[in-house]
Design an enzyme around this catalytic site. Structure first.
Site, PDB file in Angstrom:
ATOM      1  N   ASP A   1      -3.560   8.271  -1.285  1.00 38.84           N
ATOM      2  CA  ASP A   1      -3.779   7.271  -0.210  1.00 38.84           C
ATOM      3  C   ASP A   1      -5.410   6.456  -0.360  1.00 38.84           C
ATOM      4  O   ASP A   1      -5.630   5.328  -0.768  1.00 38.84           O
ATOM      5  CB  ASP A   1      -3.966   7.698   0.974  1.00 38.84           C
ATOM      6  CG  ASP A   1      -4.444   6.751   2.113  1.00 38.84           C
ATOM      7  OD1 ASP A   1      -4.023   5.415   2.257  1.00 38.84           O
ATOM      8  OD2 ASP A   1      -5.161   7.132   2.870  1.00 38.84           O
TER       9      ASP A   1
ATOM     10  N   ASP B   1     -20.761  14.596 -26.281  1.00 39.65           N
ATOM     11  CA  ASP B   1     -19.521  14.022 -26.131  1.00 39.65           C
ATOM     12  C   ASP B   1     -19.064  12.788 -25.486  1.00 39.65           C
ATOM     13  O   ASP B   1     -17.884  12.621 -24.883  1.00 39.65           O
ATOM     14  CB  ASP B   1     -18.857  15.098 -25.073  1.00 39.65           C
ATOM     15  CG  ASP B   1     -19.750  15.144 -23.339  1.00 39.65           C
ATOM     16  OD1 ASP B   1     -20.679  14.538 -23.504  1.00 39.65           O
ATOM     17  OD2 ASP B   1     -19.166  15.775 -22.599  1.00 39.65           O
TER      18      ASP B   1
ATOM     19  N   HIS C   1       0.716  -1.176  -0.161  1.00 40.76           N
ATOM     20  CA  HIS C   1      -0.033  -0.075  -0.114  1.00 40.76           C
ATOM     21  C   HIS C   1       0.851   1.280   0.074  1.00 40.76           C
ATOM     22  O   HIS C   1       0.830   2.138  -0.829  1.00 40.76           O
ATOM     23  CB  HIS C   1      -0.963   0.089   1.102  1.00 40.76           C
ATOM     24  CG  HIS C   1      -1.833   1.114   1.416  1.00 40.76           C
ATOM     25  ND1 HIS C   1      -2.510   1.927   0.337  1.00 40.76           N
ATOM     26  CD2 HIS C   1      -1.823   2.162   2.320  1.00 40.76           C
ATOM     27  CE1 HIS C   1      -3.388   2.883   0.688  1.00 40.76           C
ATOM     28  NE2 HIS C   1      -2.696   3.199   1.870  1.00 40.76           N
TER      29      HIS C   1
ATOM     30  N   HIS D   1       3.108   7.443   5.272  1.00 39.43           N
ATOM     31  CA  HIS D   1       1.749   8.024   5.680  1.00 39.43           C
ATOM     32  C   HIS D   1       1.064   7.113   6.888  1.00 39.43           C
ATOM     33  O   HIS D   1       0.292   7.797   7.677  1.00 39.43           O
ATOM     34  CB  HIS D   1       1.049   8.369   4.559  1.00 39.43           C
ATOM     35  CG  HIS D   1       0.394   7.292   4.047  1.00 39.43           C
ATOM     36  ND1 HIS D   1       0.924   6.401   3.223  1.00 39.43           N
ATOM     37  CD2 HIS D   1      -0.989   6.538   4.012  1.00 39.43           C
ATOM     38  CE1 HIS D   1       0.065   5.409   2.545  1.00 39.43           C
ATOM     39  NE2 HIS D   1      -1.128   5.437   3.532  1.00 39.43           N
TER      40      HIS D   1
ATOM     41  N   GLU E   1      -0.293   5.923  12.551  1.00 39.82           N
ATOM     42  CA  GLU E   1      -1.383   5.285  12.799  1.00 39.82           C
ATOM     43  C   GLU E   1      -1.444   3.992  13.111  1.00 39.82           C
ATOM     44  O   GLU E   1      -1.923   3.584  13.958  1.00 39.82           O
ATOM     45  CB  GLU E   1      -2.342   5.860  11.730  1.00 39.82           C
ATOM     46  CG  GLU E   1      -3.922   5.267  12.094  1.00 39.82           C
ATOM     47  CD  GLU E   1      -5.126   5.922  11.159  1.00 39.82           C
ATOM     48  OE1 GLU E   1      -5.999   5.918  11.456  1.00 39.82           O
ATOM     49  OE2 GLU E   1      -4.522   6.606   9.995  1.00 39.82           O
ATOM     50  N   ASP E   2      -0.669   3.006  12.161  1.00 38.91           N
ATOM     51  CA  ASP E   2      -0.736   1.628  12.341  1.00 38.91           C
ATOM     52  C   ASP E   2       0.463   1.150  12.887  1.00 38.91           C
ATOM     53  O   ASP E   2       0.416  -0.290  12.667  1.00 38.91           O
ATOM     54  CB  ASP E   2      -1.038   1.340  10.933  1.00 38.91           C
ATOM     55  CG  ASP E   2      -2.637   1.520  10.168  1.00 38.91           C
ATOM     56  OD1 ASP E   2      -3.422   1.880  11.158  1.00 38.91           O
ATOM     57  OD2 ASP E   2      -2.422   1.933   9.225  1.00 38.91           O
TER      58      ASP E   2
END
Length: 364
Positions: free
Chosen positions: A139, A259, A48, A72, A76-77
């Site tokens: 993300d 279009d 990821h 990133h 958090e993880d």
């Protein structure tokens, strides 16, 4: 699985002379911190951050921003703390990582239009570095590309949040390529029956549409060359969610979508844009009321282009967009196209600062 070396080479190509050791450090750090973690797909979690970093690299973001793509999720993880990130990567990277983490923790539970708009305003108002939003969009894009591995309830919630918050946010920042993919992916999960039905109808017309595109490309290329204009041409079939919106809004049938097929002409200069428009209108009859000059009057997000619709010799209407190379990059990448990396420092150019300020003002 995407390779770190591919990301490294992409950044190196776009930022010649920049110190890229930061990227390698971020990759190793992320690999160590996420070791043993897996995604819902069963893949190593490291896939990821690598994919997010690859999206940012393709957007030509600066090395610090691409490094944040790799980092990133570590706050958090994993067990990593702010002090460790600052120690290894400096305050700039830490600031963006903290911003992305803060956004991820804000709950969004309402699909009511006003609440969604208020939430978008909140996101724009709370960040002082637009790279925070760009990393979050990258993300979200990769998460949407792999949404099929999640339970149905989570798929619905994330797709709704994406359609209501992140796709419009990408649009506000002029990042049409990301906005378009987020919309199509969200539509697929939010209205699966409508999506499948429309996709089938589009596929039934695809072969003849591609043949038509190739024919008009050849004709236009020849006429432009005869007029002394250098140009690159690209054809496209309208995106499925955009078609869905138009059918629902205008209450028309698919064969009435002007279009459905479009041609894009990219030329070196602004005078060439208007010269190419003249060539087209001499070649085919323009549709009244369909000429739009977004070069003279750009959209608020910075989009510039000439639009026209013409009727082919066979009686088929189609749209043409004419723009310079710089306009094309801005149309695809929006505010990310203006991010500069010079003399070891990253930062926005004047247009980016103006556009970012305008976005915040529009959010008040």
């Amino acid at each position: 699985m995407i390779r770190f070396e591919d990301i490294y080479e992409t950044v190196k190509r776009h930022h010649a002379g920049a110190d890229l050791e930061l990227l390698r450090k971020a990759y190793i750090f992320s690999a160590v911190e996420h070791k043993g973690q897996t995604r819902a797909s069963g893949e190593p979690y490291l896939v990821h951050p690598l994919e997010v970093a690859a999206i940012l690299a393709e957007l030509r973001m600066d090395p610090a921003c691409v490094a944040v793509g790799l980092l990133h999720d570590v706050l958090e993880d994993t067990l990593t703390d702010e002090t460790k990130i600052k120690e290894h990567f400096g305050p700039d990277v830490l600031h963006i990582v903290e911003g992305v983490t803060k956004i991820s923790k804000i709950p969004f539970s309402s699909s009511e239009e006003r609440q969604a708009e208020n939430f978008r305003k909140l996101l724009l108002a709370m960040v002082d570095d637009v790279r925070v939003i760009i990393v979050k969009l990258a993300d979200r894009l990769h998460n949407m590309r792999t949404l099929q591995y999640l339970p149905e309830e989570r798929r619905q919630r994330i797709a709704r949040e994406t359609m209501d918050i992140y796709a419009p946010l990408a649009g506000r920042l002029g990042m049409s390529r990301i906005k378009n993919e987020l919309e199509d992916l969200s539509f697929q999960y939010l209205e699966p029956e409508a999506y499948q039905e429309l996709m089938q109808r589009v596929e039934e017309r695809r072969t003849s549409a591609i043949e038509f595109i190739e024919k008009i490309k050849g004709t236009v290329q020849e006429k432009l060359k005869g007029a002394g204009l250098e140009a690159s041409l690209e054809g496209r079939i309208k995106r499925v969610y955009s078609i869905h919106q138009k059918l629902r809004r205008q209450r028309i049938e698919l064969d009435q979508v002007y279009d459905f097929v479009a041609l894009r002409i990219v030329v070196p200069t602004i005078p060439d844009c208007y010269a190419a428009l003249g060539v087209l209108h001499n070649l085919w009859r323009p549709v009244p009321g369909r000429i739009k000059d977004f070069i003279a009057m750009p959209r608020p997000n910075g989009y510039r282009s000439l639009h026209t619709s013409v009727i082919s010799d066979e009686g088929h209407p189609f749209e043409v967009q004419i723009r310079t190379r710089e306009m094309h990059r801005i149309a695809e990448e929006g505010i990310a196209a203006h991010w500069k990396y010079k003399e070891g420092r990253s930062g926005p150019d004047k247009d980016t600062r103006r556009r970012s300020t305008a976005s915040r003002r529009g959010a008040r």
